[in-house]
Design a protein around this motif. Structure first.
Motif, PDB file in Angstrom:
ATOM      1  N   UNK A  69       0.756  -1.303  -0.037  1.00  0.00           N
ATOM      2  CA  UNK A  69      -0.077  -0.061  -0.071  1.00  0.00           C
ATOM      3  C   UNK A  69       0.879   1.428   0.143  1.00  0.00           C
ATOM      4  N   UNK A  70       1.784   1.587  -0.937  1.00  0.00           N
ATOM      5  CA  UNK A  70       2.178   2.795  -1.207  1.00  0.00           C
ATOM      6  C   UNK A  70       1.318   3.709  -1.197  1.00  0.00           C
ATOM      7  N   UNK A  71       1.328   4.852  -0.383  1.00  0.00           N
ATOM      8  CA  UNK A  71       0.476   5.915  -0.104  1.00  0.00           C
ATOM      9  C   UNK A  71       0.976   7.203  -0.248  1.00  0.00           C
ATOM     10  N   UNK A  72       0.284   8.299  -0.378  1.00  0.00           N
ATOM     11  CA  UNK A  72       0.568   9.618  -0.162  1.00  0.00           C
ATOM     12  C   UNK A  72       1.006   9.736   1.375  1.00  0.00           C
ATOM     13  N   UNK A  73       1.958  10.849   1.704  1.00  0.00           N
ATOM     14  CA  UNK A  73       2.324  11.031   3.205  1.00  0.00           C
ATOM     15  C   UNK A  73       1.505  11.980   4.056  1.00  0.00           C
ATOM     16  N   UNK A  74       0.223  12.179   3.383  1.00  0.00           N
ATOM     17  CA  UNK A  74      -0.598  13.366   4.038  1.00  0.00           C
ATOM     18  C   UNK A  74      -1.148  13.221   5.360  1.00  0.00           C
ATOM     19  N   UNK A  75      -1.350  11.848   5.683  1.00  0.00           N
ATOM     20  CA  UNK A  75      -1.685  11.405   7.279  1.00  0.00           C
ATOM     21  C   UNK A  75      -0.276  11.059   7.943  1.00  0.00           C
ATOM     22  N   UNK A  76       0.690  11.134   7.411  1.00  0.00           N
ATOM     23  CA  UNK A  76       1.884  10.351   7.983  1.00  0.00           C
ATOM     24  C   UNK A  76       1.846   9.173   8.511  1.00  0.00           C
ATOM     25  N   UNK A  77       0.861   8.232   7.574  1.00  0.00           N
ATOM     26  CA  UNK A  77       0.634   6.818   8.185  1.00  0.00           C
ATOM     27  C   UNK A  77       1.463   5.725   7.088  1.00  0.00           C
ATOM     28  N   UNK A  78       2.316   6.039   6.265  1.00  0.00           N
ATOM     29  CA  UNK A  78       2.811   5.059   5.388  1.00  0.00           C
ATOM     30  C   UNK A  78       3.680   4.057   6.478  1.00  0.00           C
ATOM     31  N   UNK A  79       4.538   4.733   6.964  1.00  0.00           N
ATOM     32  CA  UNK A  79       5.436   3.730   8.075  1.00  0.00           C
ATOM     33  C   UNK A  79       4.546   3.166   9.119  1.00  0.00           C
ATOM     34  N   UNK A  80       3.725   3.801   9.704  1.00  0.00           N
ATOM     35  CA  UNK A  80       2.762   3.325  10.748  1.00  0.00           C
ATOM     36  C   UNK A  80       1.977   1.999  10.370  1.00  0.00           C
ATOM     37  N   UNK A  81       1.439   2.167   9.071  1.00  0.00           N
ATOM     38  CA  UNK A  81       0.596   1.131   8.673  1.00  0.00           C
ATOM     39  C   UNK A  81       1.533  -0.175   8.306  1.00  0.00           C
ATOM     40  N   UNK A  82       2.828   0.159   8.075  1.00  0.00           N
ATOM     41  CA  UNK A  82       3.735  -1.079   7.364  1.00  0.00           C
ATOM     42  C   UNK A  82       3.954  -1.890   8.914  1.00  0.00           C
TER      43      UNK A  82
END
Length: 421
Positions: A299-312
């Motif tokens: 799920x690569x995603x835009x960083x606007x919620x700051x959740x990419x690493x968190x979801x990983x």
């Protein structure tokens, strides 16, 4: 060259790959992590690590290690450079609806990767091991590496980023471009940065910028915008991007501009922002048979919620929990009269069910975060006058609370057991 045989192979020693391997290790299950680089990839800057990520890090047993190295942020402050004033202040203290205390810190990526890797048994990560092809072999997969090595595995987990070989094998299409770029930087001031413990957002016409203290000396910053052709050429030069960011933030406070001025060229990085469209996540295969993906490969995603690493990190805990249920000793006690092929077939079916369970649990959470990030990015970075006015005048507080609310999620604990020998 002799074939290597492994129960579980994870491709990619980034946050998702190392966290999944550590989760399995905590549950007594061994894995092999393949990393294409010659050593641990510690590049990158800061990661906004929200409440949900700390739940995952605590489950993995490294939460306190990272807490002691990073400052806890107390508020989110939004400033409109168009209006020349603060438009919202949102507390990052207090209690979330589902997950207890709200916790936000900006964690240096290098320290997170090292904390994960240091908890793994020696030899878990195999470096200079680039996966180039995947081959079916009965109830196993044969992995072909660039150096000629072949590895036979019962489970293949792709944590190999946005250009994932494993995602491609699953039939997931390449990522899509958001139309935006992000320039990131990190600066270390030995005398201290003197900033408040705040996530500071600055909005201007067609851009968004943020500044987060990581510790008493280090500040991570970013700026996202939609570049024109001239700016695309500038993006190749860190020095030019430094001047570009300063020009965008000409109305920002002097202490903020000094952070940019003190950032060295080698600590500035610019890249296109990409994501996986929601219809790909809905219709595509997150798992198939004994193969699945996690992290940015999923799920690569835009960083606007700051959740990419968190979801990983969420992925890693859920995936480790599902896979470990298959590989504990009790589940692998077979009647001696059962032929080997039947054992392999049964294990394959249980692995397949476990990965399907993981995919079903993670799919809609990932779609929710990914879609919301795209929408928030459009609103926050809008360059149309009415969008900017709406954002600055009415939506700043709502968007800040949205970031907090989306982090109010607990991926659950690991049932830690003594690792088997």
């Amino acid at each position: 060259m002799e074939m290597i045989v492994e129960d579980i192979v994870i491709v990619g020693a980034g946050i998702a790959g190392l966290a999944t391997s550590l989760g399995l290790h905590r549950l007594g299950v061994a894995s092999l992590v393949l990393e294409s680089s010659e050593k641990l990839r510690v590049y990158g800057f800061g990661l906004t690590t929200w409440t949900n990520a700390w739940k995952a890090l605590d489950a993995l047993g490294i939460g306190d290690i990272l807490r002691h190295q990073h400052l806890r942020l107390t508020k989110s402050v939004t400033t409109s450079l168009i209006m020349g004033q603060e438009t919202s202040t949102t507390s990052l203290r207090g209690t979330a609806k589902h997950c207890g205390d709200i916790e936000v810190r900006c964690v240096l990526r290098q320290l997170m990767v090292e904390a994960l890797a240091n908890e793994l048994p020696s030899g878990t990560v195999r470096y200079s091991s680039k996966l180039i092809a995947i081959e079916d072999s009965g109830f196993s997969k044969i992995l072909h590496l660039q150096d000629g090595t072949t590895i036979k595995t019962k489970v293949l987990i792709g944590c190999d980023g946005i250009k994932s070989v494993v995602a491609k094998w699953l039939g997931l299409r390449g990522t899509s471009f958001t139309g935006r770029y992000c320039v990131r930087g990190c600066v270390n001031n030995n005398h201290g940065h003197g900033l408040q413990l705040s996530f500071m957002h600055f909005f201007g016409k067609g851009f968004r910028s943020g500044f987060l203290p990581c510790d008493h000396k280090t500040v991570y910053w970013f700026l996202t915008w939609t570049p024109n052709n001239e700016e695309l050429e500038m993006a190749k030069s860190p020095n030019k991007m430094k001047q570009f960011v300063l020009s965008k933030l000409e109305k920002a406070p002097s202490d903020i501009r000094r952070i940019i001025e003190k950032t060295e060229a080698e600590d500035i990085f610019t890249a296109a922002l990409k994501y996986r469209p929601q219809w790909e996540l809905i219709r595509g295969n997150i798992s198939k048979g004994n193969v699945c993906v996690a992290g940015d490969a999923f799920h690569p995603m835009a960083p606007d919620l700051g959740q990419g690493g968190c979801c990983s990190l969420e992925d890693a805990v859920v995936l480790a929990r599902c896979v470990a249920q298959v590989f504990n000793r009790k589940n692998n006690d077979y009647d001696n009269n059962i032929i080997e092929e039947e054992k392999e077939k049964d294990l394959y079916k249980r692995v397949e069910a476990a990965l399907e369970k993981y995919a079903n649990e993670r799919k809609w959470r990932s779609i929710d975060i990914s879609v919301t990030s795209l929408v928030v990015g459009f609103i926050q970075q809008g360059d149309l006058d009415f969008v900017s006015h709406l954002r600055d005048k009415y939506l700043a507080s709502f968007l800040a609370h949205l970031m907090v609310n989306k982090s109010d999620f607990d991926c659950g604990r690991l049932n830690i057991v003594t690792p088997y020998s």
